[in-house]
Design a protein around this motif. Structure first.
Motif, PDB file in Angstrom:
ATOM      1  N   ASP A 268       0.845  -1.192   0.000  1.00  8.31           N
ATOM      2  CA  ASP A 268       0.000   0.000   0.000  1.00  8.31           C
ATOM      3  C   ASP A 268       0.881   1.243   0.000  1.00  8.31           C
ATOM      4  OD1 ASP A 268      -2.323  -1.443   0.057  1.00  8.31           O
ATOM      5  OD2 ASP A 268      -2.713  -1.143   2.194  1.00  8.31           O
ATOM      6  N   HIS A 269       0.394   2.277  -0.647  1.00  5.49           N
ATOM      7  CA  HIS A 269       1.127   3.542  -0.704  1.00  5.49           C
ATOM      8  C   HIS A 269       0.503   4.525   0.262  1.00  5.49           C
ATOM      9  CE1 HIS A 269       3.572   2.829  -4.393  1.00  5.49           C
ATOM     10  NE2 HIS A 269       2.706   1.841  -4.473  1.00  5.49           N
ATOM     11  N   LEU A 270       1.326   5.074   1.142  1.00  3.88           N
ATOM     12  CA  LEU A 270       0.847   6.124   2.032  1.00  3.88           C
ATOM     13  C   LEU A 270       0.675   7.409   1.235  1.00  3.88           C
ATOM     14  CD1 LEU A 270       3.123   5.495   5.128  1.00  3.88           C
ATOM     15  CD2 LEU A 270       0.665   5.130   4.986  1.00  3.88           C
ATOM     16  N   PRO A 271      -0.185   8.300   1.709  1.00  2.00           N
ATOM     17  CA  PRO A 271      -0.338   9.576   1.009  1.00  2.00           C
ATOM     18  C   PRO A 271       0.983  10.353   1.012  1.00  2.00           C
ATOM     19  CG  PRO A 271      -2.120   9.247   2.580  1.00  2.00           C
ATOM     20  CD  PRO A 271      -1.105   8.164   2.827  1.00  2.00           C
ATOM     21  N   PRO A 272       1.227  11.128  -0.023  1.00  2.00           N
ATOM     22  CA  PRO A 272       2.441  11.946  -0.050  1.00  2.00           C
ATOM     23  C   PRO A 272       2.459  12.917   1.136  1.00  2.00           C
ATOM     24  CG  PRO A 272       1.381  11.934  -2.193  1.00  2.00           C
ATOM     25  CD  PRO A 272       0.444  11.278  -1.241  1.00  2.00           C
ATOM     26  N   ILE A 273       3.649  13.215   1.615  1.00  2.00           N
ATOM     27  CA  ILE A 273       3.803  14.083   2.781  1.00  2.00           C
ATOM     28  C   ILE A 273       3.098  15.417   2.581  1.00  2.00           C
ATOM     29  CG2 ILE A 273       5.501  15.435   4.080  1.00  2.00           C
ATOM     30  CD1 ILE A 273       7.346  13.001   3.934  1.00  2.00           C
ATOM     31  N   ARG A 274       3.308  16.041   1.455  1.00  2.00           N
ATOM     32  CA  ARG A 274       2.740  17.373   1.228  1.00  2.00           C
ATOM     33  C   ARG A 274       1.211  17.365   1.303  1.00  2.00           C
ATOM     34  NH1 ARG A 274       4.937  21.907  -2.488  1.00  2.00           N
ATOM     35  NH2 ARG A 274       6.767  20.788  -1.847  1.00  2.00           N
ATOM     36  N   SER A 275       0.574  16.414   0.646  1.00  2.00           N
ATOM     37  CA  SER A 275      -0.890  16.413   0.627  1.00  2.00           C
ATOM     38  C   SER A 275      -1.481  15.983   1.968  1.00  2.00           C
ATOM     39  CB  SER A 275      -1.428  15.544  -0.510  1.00  2.00           C
ATOM     40  OG  SER A 275      -1.006  14.216  -0.364  1.00  2.00           O
ATOM     41  N   LEU A 276      -0.890  14.983   2.632  1.00  2.00           N
ATOM     42  CA  LEU A 276      -1.415  14.561   3.928  1.00  2.00           C
ATOM     43  C   LEU A 276      -1.188  15.641   4.982  1.00  2.00           C
ATOM     44  CD1 LEU A 276      -2.870  12.459   5.629  1.00  2.00           C
ATOM     45  CD2 LEU A 276      -0.657  11.354   6.041  1.00  2.00           C
ATOM     46  N   ALA A 277      -0.037  16.296   4.951  1.00  2.00           N
ATOM     47  CA  ALA A 277       0.232  17.371   5.915  1.00  2.00           C
ATOM     48  C   ALA A 277      -0.803  18.482   5.780  1.00  2.00           C
ATOM     49  CB  ALA A 277       1.646  17.921   5.714  1.00  2.00           C
ATOM     50  N   LYS A 278      -1.111  18.839   4.554  1.00  2.00           N
ATOM     51  CA  LYS A 278      -2.113  19.881   4.333  1.00  2.00           C
ATOM     52  C   LYS A 278      -3.484  19.416   4.810  1.00  2.00           C
ATOM     53  CE  LYS A 278      -4.046  22.842   0.761  1.00  2.00           C
ATOM     54  NZ  LYS A 278      -4.049  23.193  -0.657  1.00  2.00           N
ATOM     55  N   TYR A 279      -3.833  18.166   4.523  1.00  2.00           N
ATOM     56  CA  TYR A 279      -5.142  17.621   4.881  1.00  2.00           C
ATOM     57  C   TYR A 279      -5.361  17.578   6.396  1.00  2.00           C
ATOM     58  CZ  TYR A 279      -9.003  14.306   5.220  1.00  2.00           C
ATOM     59  OH  TYR A 279     -10.187  13.700   5.525  1.00  2.00           O
ATOM     60  N   ILE A 280      -4.320  17.165   7.151  1.00  2.00           N
ATOM     61  CA  ILE A 280      -4.497  17.053   8.597  1.00  2.00           C
ATOM     62  C   ILE A 280      -4.051  18.312   9.348  1.00  2.00           C
ATOM     63  CG2 ILE A 280      -4.414  14.545   8.596  1.00  2.00           C
ATOM     64  CD1 ILE A 280      -1.564  14.658   9.625  1.00  2.00           C
ATOM     65  N   GLY A 281      -3.502  19.286   8.634  1.00  2.00           N
ATOM     66  CA  GLY A 281      -3.171  20.571   9.233  1.00  2.00           C
ATOM     67  C   GLY A 281      -1.902  20.592  10.061  1.00  2.00           C
ATOM     68  N   VAL A 282      -0.870  19.901   9.568  1.00  2.00           N
ATOM     69  CA  VAL A 282       0.434  19.947  10.233  1.00  2.00           C
ATOM     70  C   VAL A 282       1.476  20.368   9.212  1.00  2.00           C
ATOM     71  CG1 VAL A 282      -0.167  18.159  11.917  1.00  2.00           C
ATOM     72  CG2 VAL A 282       0.979  17.506   9.796  1.00  2.00           C
ATOM     73  N   SER A 283       2.648  20.717   9.710  1.00  2.00           N
ATOM     74  CA  SER A 283       3.719  21.083   8.789  1.00  2.00           C
ATOM     75  C   SER A 283       4.268  19.831   8.114  1.00  2.00           C
ATOM     76  CB  SER A 283       4.851  21.791   9.535  1.00  2.00           C
ATOM     77  OG  SER A 283       5.563  20.867  10.336  1.00  2.00           O
ATOM     78  N   ARG A 284       4.875  20.034   6.965  1.00  2.00           N
ATOM     79  CA  ARG A 284       5.501  18.905   6.270  1.00  2.00           C
ATOM     80  C   ARG A 284       6.615  18.310   7.113  1.00  2.00           C
ATOM     81  NH1 ARG A 284       7.304  21.079   0.788  1.00  2.00           N
ATOM     82  NH2 ARG A 284       7.303  23.018   1.923  1.00  2.00           N
ATOM     83  N   ALA A 285       7.310  19.161   7.864  1.00  2.00           N
ATOM     84  CA  ALA A 285       8.403  18.674   8.722  1.00  2.00           C
ATOM     85  C   ALA A 285       7.880  17.716   9.795  1.00  2.00           C
ATOM     86  CB  ALA A 285       9.125  19.849   9.372  1.00  2.00           C
ATOM     87  N   THR A 286       6.711  18.012  10.348  1.00  2.00           N
ATOM     88  CA  THR A 286       6.107  17.137  11.356  1.00  2.00           C
ATOM     89  C   THR A 286       5.781  15.783  10.761  1.00  2.00           C
ATOM     90  OG1 THR A 286       5.191  18.998  12.599  1.00  2.00           O
ATOM     91  CG2 THR A 286       4.129  16.858  12.917  1.00  2.00           C
ATOM     92  N   LEU A 287       5.150  15.786   9.605  1.00  2.00           N
ATOM     93  CA  LEU A 287       4.787  14.524   8.965  1.00  2.00           C
ATOM     94  C   LEU A 287       6.029  13.787   8.472  1.00  2.00           C
ATOM     95  CD1 LEU A 287       2.426  12.730   8.337  1.00  2.00           C
ATOM     96  CD2 LEU A 287       2.191  13.875   6.159  1.00  2.00           C
ATOM     97  N   ASP A 288       7.015  14.518   7.990  1.00  2.00           N
ATOM     98  CA  ASP A 288       8.266  13.902   7.557  1.00  2.00           C
ATOM     99  C   ASP A 288       8.932  13.182   8.729  1.00  2.00           C
ATOM    100  OD1 ASP A 288      10.286  13.344   5.590  1.00  2.00           O
ATOM    101  OD2 ASP A 288      11.537  14.871   6.559  1.00  2.00           O
ATOM    102  N   LEU A 289       8.886  13.791   9.901  1.00  2.00           N
ATOM    103  CA  LEU A 289       9.468  13.161  11.088  1.00  2.00           C
ATOM    104  C   LEU A 289       8.720  11.877  11.445  1.00  2.00           C
ATOM    105  CD1 LEU A 289      11.568  13.263  13.316  1.00  2.00           C
ATOM    106  CD2 LEU A 289      10.073  14.819  14.570  1.00  2.00           C
ATOM    107  N   ALA A 290       7.399  11.902  11.352  1.00  2.00           N
ATOM    108  CA  ALA A 290       6.610  10.698  11.632  1.00  2.00           C
ATOM    109  C   ALA A 290       6.948   9.594  10.636  1.00  2.00           C
ATOM    110  CB  ALA A 290       5.117  11.018  11.580  1.00  2.00           C
ATOM    111  N   TYR A 291       7.003   9.931   9.352  1.00  2.58           N
ATOM    112  CA  TYR A 291       7.348   8.937   8.325  1.00  2.58           C
ATOM    113  C   TYR A 291       8.769   8.419   8.544  1.00  2.58           C
ATOM    114  CZ  TYR A 291       3.272   9.583   5.166  1.00  2.58           C
ATOM    115  OH  TYR A 291       2.023   9.600   4.599  1.00  2.58           O
ATOM    116  N   ALA A 292       9.711   9.316   8.870  1.00  2.00           N
ATOM    117  CA  ALA A 292      11.101   8.914   9.085  1.00  2.00           C
ATOM    118  C   ALA A 292      11.206   7.951  10.271  1.00  2.00           C
ATOM    119  CB  ALA A 292      11.988  10.135   9.315  1.00  2.00           C
TER     120      ALA A 292
END
Length: 80
Positions: free
Chosen positions: A44-68
């Motif tokens: 399965d493919h997770l949503p791209p960082i940019r689009s999911l970050a915008k959707y849930i209202g967090v910065s890309r850096a926050t979501l990037d850290l979670a993915y990392a």
């Protein structure tokens, strides 16, 4: 059988901004839970960082850290 679609999954993430846990930790926990429940399967493919970050209202850096974190723990794989 693993899903091979390149179409990202729709993933619901619920954040408690008053929680003592940071947002990246909350996101990583919910993705781990989705994997454990079988909602996310190998391939399965997770949503791209940019689009999911915008959707849930967090910065890309926050979501990037979670993915990392999930990559480091072996829960997900990163691919360009």
């Amino acid at each position: 059988m693993a899903r091979t679609s390149k179409q990202p999954l729709h993933l619901e993430i619920y954040l408690d901004r008053r929680s003592a846990e940071t947002l990246d930790v909350q996101i990583a926990q919910q993705i781990r839970a989705a994997i454990a429940k079988g909602a996310l399967k190998p391939g399965d493919h997770l949503p791209p960082i940019r689009s999911l970050a915008k959707y849930i209202g967090v910065s890309r850096a926050t979501l990037d850290l979670a993915y990392a974190t999930l990559v480091a723990e072996g829960y997900i794989e990163a691919a360009p």
